[in-house]
Design an enzyme around this catalytic site. Structure first.
Site, short mmCIF file in Angstrom:
data_model
loop_
_atom_site.label_atom_id
_atom_site.label_comp_id
_atom_site.label_asym_id
_atom_site.label_seq_id
_atom_site.Cartn_x
_atom_site.Cartn_y
_atom_site.Cartn_z
N ARG A 102 74.37 -14.78 12.10
CA ARG A 102 74.03 -16.24 12.32
C ARG A 102 75.05 -16.72 13.19
NH1 ARG A 102 72.60 -20.44 7.52
NH2 ARG A 102 70.49 -19.29 7.85
N HIS A 129 64.69 -18.43 14.05
CA HIS A 129 65.07 -18.01 12.65
C HIS A 129 63.81 -17.08 12.13
CE1 HIS A 129 67.16 -17.88 8.79
NE2 HIS A 129 66.84 -19.24 8.73
N ASP A 224 61.75 -29.65 8.39
CA ASP A 224 63.03 -29.03 8.37
C ASP A 224 64.02 -30.15 8.57
OD1 ASP A 224 65.52 -27.54 8.45
OD2 ASP A 224 64.85 -26.67 10.28
N CYS A 264 62.17 -24.93 4.85
CA CYS A 264 63.09 -23.67 4.97
C CYS A 264 64.39 -24.05 3.90
CB CYS A 264 63.44 -23.19 6.27
SG CYS A 264 64.38 -24.72 7.30
N ARG A 292 62.38 -14.86 0.99
CA ARG A 292 63.55 -14.41 1.76
C ARG A 292 63.88 -13.11 1.41
NH1 ARG A 292 66.49 -18.02 4.92
NH2 ARG A 292 67.01 -16.14 5.98
N1 CP Z 1 66.92 -21.17 5.15
C1 CP Z 1 68.24 -20.76 5.27
O1 CP Z 1 68.17 -19.97 6.20
O2 CP Z 1 69.17 -21.40 4.50
P1 CP Z 1 70.53 -20.87 4.72
O3 CP Z 1 71.06 -21.98 5.79
O4 CP Z 1 71.11 -21.69 3.14
O5 CP Z 1 70.92 -19.50 4.83
N1 NVA Z 2 67.25 -25.85 11.55
C1 NVA Z 2 68.27 -25.75 10.67
C2 NVA Z 2 67.66 -24.56 9.57
C3 NVA Z 2 68.74 -24.26 8.63
C4 NVA Z 2 68.06 -23.11 7.65
C5 NVA Z 2 69.61 -25.44 11.25
O1 NVA Z 2 69.59 -24.70 12.03
O2 NVA Z 2 70.44 -26.00 10.77
#
Ligand code: CP
Ligand code: NVA
Length: 310
Positions: A102, A129, A224, A264, A292
């Site tokens: 990530r 994502h 989101d 999400c 997930r």
């Molecule tokens: N939706 C999602 O990816 O959640 P986190 O940021 O908690 O991993």
């Molecule tokens: N768009 C959000 C998604 C988190 C799962 C971010 O990138 O923070």
């Protein structure tokens, strides 16, 4: 399936997507059959940003398949700072069987995949994502029975989640409309990629600033956060600009009567979504979170296990 990494849904063939969704369905129904699927295997998880769902579902998924996951916080790997991305990749491939990352920059994931001779999975970047979108279309299929011809409407920021939903909708044959305030539309390049695939599946990829027009006949209403991780400095400005794009019960009334609500997570309740919508009968946000786990177990099984063919 030829891909050895999962970086962007645009890289996947429709058959690869269906293979992931179908295996996830089998694994969800028969978890006991897969308790040794990744015995002795290790997943390295690099996090430059915080996480609840991604970290826990990848780690639990590895445990449930007999493997092990190692969490590397940004203070540990300091990828690109303490040592170069290629060197991180060339170390991790000596000890582990796959990397989930990530990152802020999407290029970091592309570079990791270029230098590591083991599978690399995108656990969210500034651009995409993919695991989220795959789990979301799994959830939609589970509830609606079929994806073909559905209308998914994403309301809010044209961000990483919106991008992966566009890619995935185009491939699986669902129409998608992205409704944003002016100036926050998804990237043109992503829309172009989605439209290329949509030509083959015959669906529409639509971007608009008009929430009422966008939501007409929506089967799925998705939102989101308005400020993603890394955009915290823009939060106040975004709250002002996105105010008219909050998903509340009035907005849900603009969609089909049978529409479901998706997010999400994490949700900033009272901003992009109200409590009554997030907690409504038609809200499936926690099914999404659960799925997930199942979808990522299928992805890891395909990339790292005997069923490996991605
Ligand atoms: N939706 C999602 O990816 O959640 P986190 O940021 O908690 O991993
Ligand atoms: N768009 C959000 C998604 C988190 C799962 C971010 O990138 O923070």
């Amino acid at each position: 399936m030829k891909n050895t990494d999962l970086i962007s849904i645009h890289d996947l063939e429709i058959d690869e997507i269906l293979e992931i969704l179908n295996l996830a369905e089998i694994m969800k129904a028969n978890p006991d059959r897969y308790t040794d699927a990744l015995a002795g295997k290790t997943l390295a998880m690099i996090f430059e940003k915080p996480s609840l769902r991604t970290r826990v579902t990848f780690e639990v998924g590895m445990t449930q398949m007999g493997g092990h996951a190692i969490y590397l916080a940004s203070s540990d790997a300091q990828i690109g700072k303490r040592e170069s991305i290629p060197d991180v990749a060339r170390n991790l491939e000596r000890w582990t069987d796959a990397i989930m990352a990530r990152t802020f920059s999407h290029q970091t994931i592309v570079d990791l995949a270029a230098y590591a001779g083991i599978p690399v999975i995108n656990g969210l970047s500034d651009l995409f994502h993919p695991c989220q979108a795959l789990a979301d279309f799994f959830t939609i299929r589970d509830i609606k029975g079929d994806l073909k011809g559905l209308k998914v409407v994403f309301v809010g920021d044209g961000n990483n989640v919106a991008h992966s939903l566009m890619h995935c909708a185009a491939k699986v044959g669902a129409n998608i409309t992205i409704v944003t305030p002016p100036g926050y539309e998804p990237r043109e390049e992503v829309a172009r990629e989605a439209r290329e695939d949509a030509k083959k599946t015959g669906v529409e990829i639509h971007v608009t600033n008009d929430i009422r027009e966008g939501l007409k006949k929506a089967d799925v209403v998705y939102t989101d956060v308005w400020a993603s991780m890394g955009q915290e400095a823009e939060r106040e400005e975004r709250i002002r600009k996105f105010r008219d794009y909050q998903v509340n019960s009035t907005v849900m009334d603009m969609a089909s009567k049978s529409a479901i609500f998706m997010h999400c997570l994490p949700a900033h309740r009272g901003e992009e979504v109200t409590d009554d919508v997030a907690d409504a009968q038609y809200s499936v946000i926690f099914q999404q979170a659960e799925n997930r786990l199942h979808v990522q177990k299928a992805i890891m099984n395909l990339l790292m296990g005997e069923e490996s063919f991605i």
